[in-house]
Structure formats: C-alpha cells, structure tokens
Design an enzyme around this catalytic site. Sequence first.
Site, PDB file in Angstrom:
ATOM      1  N   HIS A   4      -1.147  41.768  18.735  1.00  0.00           N
ATOM      2  CA  HIS A   4      -2.333  42.290  19.421  1.00  0.00           C
ATOM      3  C   HIS A   4      -2.687  43.637  18.791  1.00  0.00           C
ATOM      4  O   HIS A   4      -2.029  44.077  17.832  1.00  0.00           O
ATOM      5  CB  HIS A   4      -2.060  42.410  20.931  1.00  0.00           C
ATOM      6  CG  HIS A   4      -0.802  43.129  21.277  1.00  0.00           C
ATOM      7  ND1 HIS A   4      -0.603  44.474  20.996  1.00  0.00           N
ATOM      8  CD2 HIS A   4       0.361  42.707  21.858  1.00  0.00           C
ATOM      9  CE1 HIS A   4       0.591  44.838  21.413  1.00  0.00           C
ATOM     10  NE2 HIS A   4       1.211  43.776  21.924  1.00  0.00           N
ATOM     11  N   HIS A  24       0.068  46.185  17.909  1.00  0.00           N
ATOM     12  CA  HIS A  24       0.762  45.947  16.632  1.00  0.00           C
ATOM     13  C   HIS A  24      -0.124  46.387  15.464  1.00  0.00           C
ATOM     14  O   HIS A  24       0.347  46.980  14.502  1.00  0.00           O
ATOM     15  CB  HIS A  24       1.087  44.456  16.464  1.00  0.00           C
ATOM     16  CG  HIS A  24       2.035  43.910  17.493  1.00  0.00           C
ATOM     17  ND1 HIS A  24       1.644  43.011  18.451  1.00  0.00           N
ATOM     18  CD2 HIS A  24       3.358  44.125  17.698  1.00  0.00           C
ATOM     19  CE1 HIS A  24       2.672  42.691  19.212  1.00  0.00           C
ATOM     20  NE2 HIS A  24       3.737  43.351  18.782  1.00  0.00           N
ATOM     21  N   SER A  47       0.540  44.233  25.572  1.00  0.00           N
ATOM     22  CA  SER A  47       1.885  43.687  25.427  1.00  0.00           C
ATOM     23  C   SER A  47       1.771  42.175  25.282  1.00  0.00           C
ATOM     24  O   SER A  47       0.869  41.555  25.876  1.00  0.00           O
ATOM     25  CB  SER A  47       2.708  44.018  26.683  1.00  0.00           C
ATOM     26  OG  SER A  47       3.847  43.190  26.748  1.00  0.00           O
TER      27      SER A  47
HETATM   28  P1  AMP Z   1       7.188  43.760  20.009  1.00  0.00           P
HETATM   29  O1  AMP Z   1       6.516  42.719  19.182  1.00  0.00           O
HETATM   30  O2  AMP Z   1       6.800  43.743  21.441  1.00  0.00           O
HETATM   31  O3  AMP Z   1       8.671  43.824  19.771  1.00  0.00           O
HETATM   32  O4  AMP Z   1       6.625  45.156  19.475  1.00  0.00           O
HETATM   33  C1  AMP Z   1       6.707  45.507  18.133  1.00  0.00           C
HETATM   34  C2  AMP Z   1       6.350  46.960  17.996  1.00  0.00           C
HETATM   35  O5  AMP Z   1       5.019  47.172  18.461  1.00  0.00           O
HETATM   36  C3  AMP Z   1       7.270  47.885  18.823  1.00  0.00           C
HETATM   37  O6  AMP Z   1       7.548  49.049  18.081  1.00  0.00           O
HETATM   38  C4  AMP Z   1       6.412  48.198  20.028  1.00  0.00           C
HETATM   39  O7  AMP Z   1       6.715  49.429  20.641  1.00  0.00           O
HETATM   40  C5  AMP Z   1       5.016  48.220  19.420  1.00  0.00           C
HETATM   41  N1  AMP Z   1       4.001  47.981  20.441  1.00  0.00           N
HETATM   42  C6  AMP Z   1       3.969  46.975  21.336  1.00  0.00           C
HETATM   43  N2  AMP Z   1       2.910  47.108  22.160  1.00  0.00           N
HETATM   44  C7  AMP Z   1       2.267  48.239  21.769  1.00  0.00           C
HETATM   45  C8  AMP Z   1       1.101  48.927  22.230  1.00  0.00           C
HETATM   46  N3  AMP Z   1       0.388  48.489  23.266  1.00  0.00           N
HETATM   47  N4  AMP Z   1       0.735  50.059  21.597  1.00  0.00           N
HETATM   48  C9  AMP Z   1       1.454  50.527  20.543  1.00  0.00           C
HETATM   49  N5  AMP Z   1       2.557  49.923  20.065  1.00  0.00           N
HETATM   50  C10 AMP Z   1       2.965  48.803  20.666  1.00  0.00           C
END
Ligand code: AMP
Length: 275
Positions: A30, A33, A182
């Site tokens: 999203h 990312h 998220s």
């Molecule tokens: P994930 O795929 O949920 O493991 O997230 C991968 C990376 O993207 C992690 O470093 C998260 O902290 C970051 N991330 C996830 N959601 C957001 C968001 N809304 N804003 C900024 N970074 C994000």
Amino acid sequence: MHVIKTVSELKQCLTAFKNISFVPTMGNLHAGHMALFEEAYKKSEGVVFSIFINRIQFNDSNDFINYPRTLANDVSLIKKKFPSAIIFHPEENELYFNHSPKEFALGKVVEDLCGRSRPGHFQGVATIIDIFLAMINPKYLFLGKKDYQQLCVIENFCKIYYPHVTVIPIRTIRDANNLALSSRNNLLKDKTKAANLYKILLQASQAIKSLSDIQQQTKLAKEQLVKENWQIDYVEVRTQKKLTHPKDNDKELIILAAVYCEKIRLIDNIEFCIE
Ligand code: AMP
C-alpha cells in the site's frame, strides 16, 4: 524489473551495485510501503524489496494463515512505479534452511508493549532481518514508524550486530481519515470507525502536551476505546527511541496503542514533544 526467488540469483544481481537500500515487507503493498520505496531510491540505485511473510514472527497461526497474500498485484504495482526494482520473494526453505535458531540480545524492551501479548515476536523479526542483512549487505535499511517498537528494536539490533547498516525511519502514511495504512486494514469492514483510534490518541497526546497528567489521559483514552467496543491490548506513553517510562524531565514522548477492532489487531502511535 527482476523478481528473484533464490539467494544465489539475488547475490549475483547485487554485484552490479556499490550501495544497496533494503526495504523488507510482507507484501500486500500500500502507499505506506511505497513511501519507504521512494525514500530508498533517493539513497541508492540498487534497491531490494523483499516480499516474505515471516512465519516465525507470528505467534498466532490463524493470523499467519489469514495474512493477505497478493503477490501478482504487488509485483504489478512495483513494476509501474519502480521498474528497476529488485523484488526478492523467496520460499521459506531458501531462508530458514541452514540457519540454526539464534537468540539475539534485544533487551528488555521486547517484553513490553507488543512483546507482552506477542512473546517471541521480536526474536522472530530479528531472525529474519539477520538472515536478510547477512545476505544482502545493504548500506541502508528502511523501516516505518508505524511499527514503532519494531523500529526501536531493529535500530538497537543493528547497532550491535550490523553497525555498518544505517536504519532510516519513515513517517506513518495514513488514509483520508488518518487511519494508519496497514495490510490488515483490508480485513476491516468499517475503516471509518477504525480511524477513531488515531483521533483518541491525538486527543490524549494534545492534552499531555498541554501538561495534563499522563495517567489520567491514558485512562481516558482507554475509556473511549472501550466505548468503541474494542478490546484493548495496551495504551501507553513512553519516551521516544528507548520506550522507557517517562520521567518529569523527559520531553520527547510517544503515545502507543494496540487494540482489537472487529477482532483485527491494529497498532498506532503519535510522537509529540512537551515544550
Ligand atoms: P509490513 O509489510 O507490514 O511488514 O511492513 C513493511 C514495512 O513497511 C515496515 O517497516 C512497516 O513499518 C512499514 N509500514 C507499514 N505500514 C506503514 C505505513 N502506514 N506508513 C509507513 N510505513 C509503513
């Protein structure tokens, strides 16, 4: 654009670059990312995005099973925006094979906040980050402030185990109602209601900034969350970076919360300073 599945292919591909930026993700991409990806490109030409759902960081097997898997969409999204990206999408046995489990020195912070209800979670995160960093040898590692405790734990982890890696924190990206983006949001029926988490945290942080009592404000925030019919995991005010309990002279603070909204675990946080 390359989608790479094996470690040997990845290593071969990385020889073309002097400095590498690395962005670990679990996919279902999203705009949050994307913000990390954009910053990664500002730092180096060689950017690796991993898409890997790390089983060992889930302490609830249903959460792992239900985690959204949208590889084809993710790849076409990256293809459009970052055509030169290297996407690393390995099978589990490509990563965990040959790695005997290690126990990393992550400090007491991993037993607090999310660590209280997710024992072993941060060891699982550190394990996969260790495997990736050893493999990719990046100069920069990009992590979102959305997962603030994870960011603090991995910053600390890198200082000890990978001091040549610079961790770059990226601000939380939100939707029009300020719900933090998220992958789990796709499982929600009412995203507008879920955005009340941010509103409640913002109110509390603003009151604390105006010198209202921390205990009183976290209690009030919890009461409001209960009114939403949400199950609260925690609402806490801590110092930024170290996540310790604030003392009178601590000015740089953060309010963090984890709640179950429609049985979906949501986390959010807001950094603020007391003048
Ligand atoms: P994930 O795929 O949920 O493991 O997230 C991968 C990376 O993207 C992690 O470093 C998260 O902290 C970051 N991330 C996830 N959601 C957001 C968001 N809304 N804003 C900024 N970074 C994000």
